[in-house]
Design an enzyme around this catalytic site. Structure first.
Site, short mmCIF file in Angstrom:
data_model
loop_
_atom_site.label_atom_id
_atom_site.label_comp_id
_atom_site.label_asym_id
_atom_site.label_seq_id
_atom_site.Cartn_x
_atom_site.Cartn_y
_atom_site.Cartn_z
N LYS A 1 4.23 -5.72 -10.88
CA LYS A 1 2.85 -5.52 -11.31
C LYS A 1 2.79 -4.20 -12.05
O LYS A 1 3.76 -3.43 -12.04
CB LYS A 1 1.89 -5.55 -10.11
N LEU B 1 -8.52 -13.27 -8.02
CA LEU B 1 -8.81 -14.57 -8.64
C LEU B 1 -8.29 -14.60 -10.08
O LEU B 1 -8.89 -15.21 -10.94
CB LEU B 1 -10.31 -14.85 -8.62
N THR C 1 5.39 -3.48 8.07
CA THR C 1 4.79 -4.78 8.34
C THR C 1 5.75 -5.59 9.21
O THR C 1 6.90 -5.81 8.82
CB THR C 1 4.53 -5.53 7.01
N CYS D 1 6.11 -7.37 -0.85
CA CYS D 1 5.29 -7.68 0.33
C CYS D 1 4.88 -9.15 0.45
O CYS D 1 5.28 -9.82 1.40
CB CYS D 1 4.06 -6.79 0.34
N ASN E 1 -2.36 -10.30 4.22
CA ASN E 1 -1.49 -10.53 3.06
C ASN E 1 -1.37 -12.02 2.76
O ASN E 1 -1.36 -12.43 1.60
CB ASN E 1 -0.11 -9.92 3.30
N ARG F 1 -1.52 -0.25 -1.94
CA ARG F 1 -0.92 -1.03 -3.02
C ARG F 1 -0.10 -0.10 -3.91
O ARG F 1 -0.59 0.97 -4.27
CB ARG F 1 -2.00 -1.69 -3.87
#
Ligand code: NAD
Length: 433
Positions: A320, A250, A121, A260, A208, A154
């Site tokens: 995560k 959400l 990126t 990232c 992103n 991901r």
């Protein structure tokens, strides 16, 4: 096709393994010789579901090998992907030292046509710099193309994301470059977005940043829910049913982390500034994200009053679930802040503990979630691993000094825990008691 991937981290290894699985001959290169030595021995330096098996299978079939020698990667491959890290500098700009380094190395080792593809990126216009660097460093009149093919996988579901992408973005300047990349991705049968290099670079930063903004938006709304006793889960569900909004991203909680979103948002703010635009929306998204952790710490302090000498159980260290990546993980800052106030920490994570041990001091790393509860004043949920969703709460209650759960990821139903006698503090969920 013979291809090489320079930079064998999360993205490079997954890209290499998947392209090999699609039938290409792949060389994964890296300048970290310890990493390459491990990979050559069949040891994977990261945890990513399914990656170990995919690498082993393709190594066995002789479609995948590893090297420390960039020259080997460049001379054997028509297409060279750059997948090195692009971390943040202290001022928030992307550090493109690795990209420049690799561009130079490719240039000096190139003896025939090569297509150099940015997979890392990078800020818009990096492609121009890569092209210029190669032109300056190249030793003979070898032709080359530069392309941009940003990666959207991901961590935790990287192989599936690579093999079944929503879209593949390809920024090119020549027909030859376009044909080469399109043929590489043909077996995936995925929608292609073919555009110029700058637009491709921008698609990644804008995507992103948009996703991070969506998370910050719902987190901002969660504060209003907390104030009036509404329920963020129901608000988000009601919003997300609108097809223009959608349910994804959400979930109110501790905010985004990882290698990232924080760095890409910073880099996008910085490159915009350089280009003469002050991206206020992204600055606000970043500030809201910072406040989420501060607000979680305040809730913990409000619940415990004195932090000094209290033992706090922590579930989740990775940024995560389903990864061992702790880069910009909220857990690290939260643990350090609590330790500064004198707390003792008992922590558990299914896969991130070895990496967390390298950056955290004086934490007791536990053998399972219950061990983290043992003798703790409260339990903090920092990462929403599935394993934490199905705990035996009677056991948890017995092990904790007091039945207090502060959930930074809203993984439990407030009513259920309240019925069991817990004080349950969430991010914007309605209390039942
Ligand atoms: P990483 O840190 O896991 O891996 C980068 C690798 O590049 C490391 O192994 C490092 O040793 C190697 N490297 C650095 N400089 C080098 C050089 N000069 N020569 C050879 N090797 C070099 O990083 P990552 O998570 O794989 O990310 C790589 C890029 O992909 C970044 O730009 C990132 O923003 C982007 N990206 C990451 C993800 C993700 O989920 N991790 C997803 C999409 C895009």
């Amino acid at each position: 096709m013979n291809i090489s991937i320079i930079g064998s981290g999360y993205v490079g290894l997954v890209t290499g393994a998947c392209f090999a699985e699609l039938g290409n001959k792949v060389i994964c290169a890296d300048n970290d010789n310890k990493k390459i030595a491990l990979l050559k021995k069949g040891t994977i330096p990261i945890y990513e579901p399914g990656l170990e098996e995919l690498l082993a299978k393709n190594i066995k079939k002789k479609r995948l090998k590893f090297t420390f020698n960039i020259k080997e990667a460049v001379s054997d491959s028509k297409v060279i992907f750059i997948a090195v890290g692009t971390p943040s500098l202290e001022n928030g700009e992307a550090d493109l030292t690795g990209i420049e380094n690799v561009a130079r190395n490719i240039a000096i080792n190139m003896t025939q046509y090569r297509l150099i593809v940015e997979k890392s990126t990078v800020p818009v216009e990096t492609g121009e710099w890569v092209k210029r660097t190669i032109q300056i460093c190249i030793r003979s009149k070898v032709k080359f193309d530069v392309a941009s093919n940003p990666e959207f996988l991901r961590e935790g579901q990287a192989i599936n994301d690579f093999m079944h992408p929503d879209r593949i973005v390809i920024g090119v300047e020549s027909k030859k470059a376009k044909e080469l990349i399109v043929s590489l991705y043909k077996p995936l049968n995925a929608p292609l977005v073919i555009t110029d290099i700058k637009s491709a670079e921008l698609i990644k930063h804008a995507s992103n940043s948009f996703l991070a903004t969506k998370i910050s938006f719902i987190n901002a709304v969660s504060h209003i829910c907390d104030k009036v006793g509404a329920d963020i889960r129901e608000v988000a569900f009601g919003m997300g049913l609108d097809k223009r909004i959608g349910q994804a991203f959400l979930d109110a909680g501790l905010g985004y982390g990882g290698s990232c979103f924080p760095k890409d948002l910073d880099a996008f703010i910085k490159i915009s500034e350089k280009l003469g635009y002050s991206f206020e929306l992204l600055k606000a998204a970043k500030e809201i994200n910072r406040q989420q952790q501060a607000s979680f710490l305040n809730k913990t302090k409000d619940a415990l009053w004195i932090i000094k000498d209290k033992t706090i159980g922590i579930l989740g260290l990775s940024f995560k679930p389903n990864t061992d990546d702790i880069r910009n993980a909220p857990s690290i800052d939260i643990i350090k802040a609590l330790q500064e106030e004198g707390a003792n920490i008992r922590a558990y994570d299914p896969s991130a503990m070895p990496k967390a041990k390298e950056v955290l001091d004086k934490v007791i790393f536990c053998k399972d979630p219950y061990d983290a509860c043992r003798g703790s004043e409260c339990l903090l949920i920092i990462t929403e691993w599935d394993e934490f969703k199905e705990l035996d709460f009677l056991k948890v209650k017995k092990l904790l000094k007091r039945p207090l759960i502060i959930d930074g990821r809203n993984i439990y139903e407030p009513g259920d825990l309240e019925k069991l006698g817990f004080t349950y503090i969430s991010v914007g969920r309605r209390k039942h008691g």
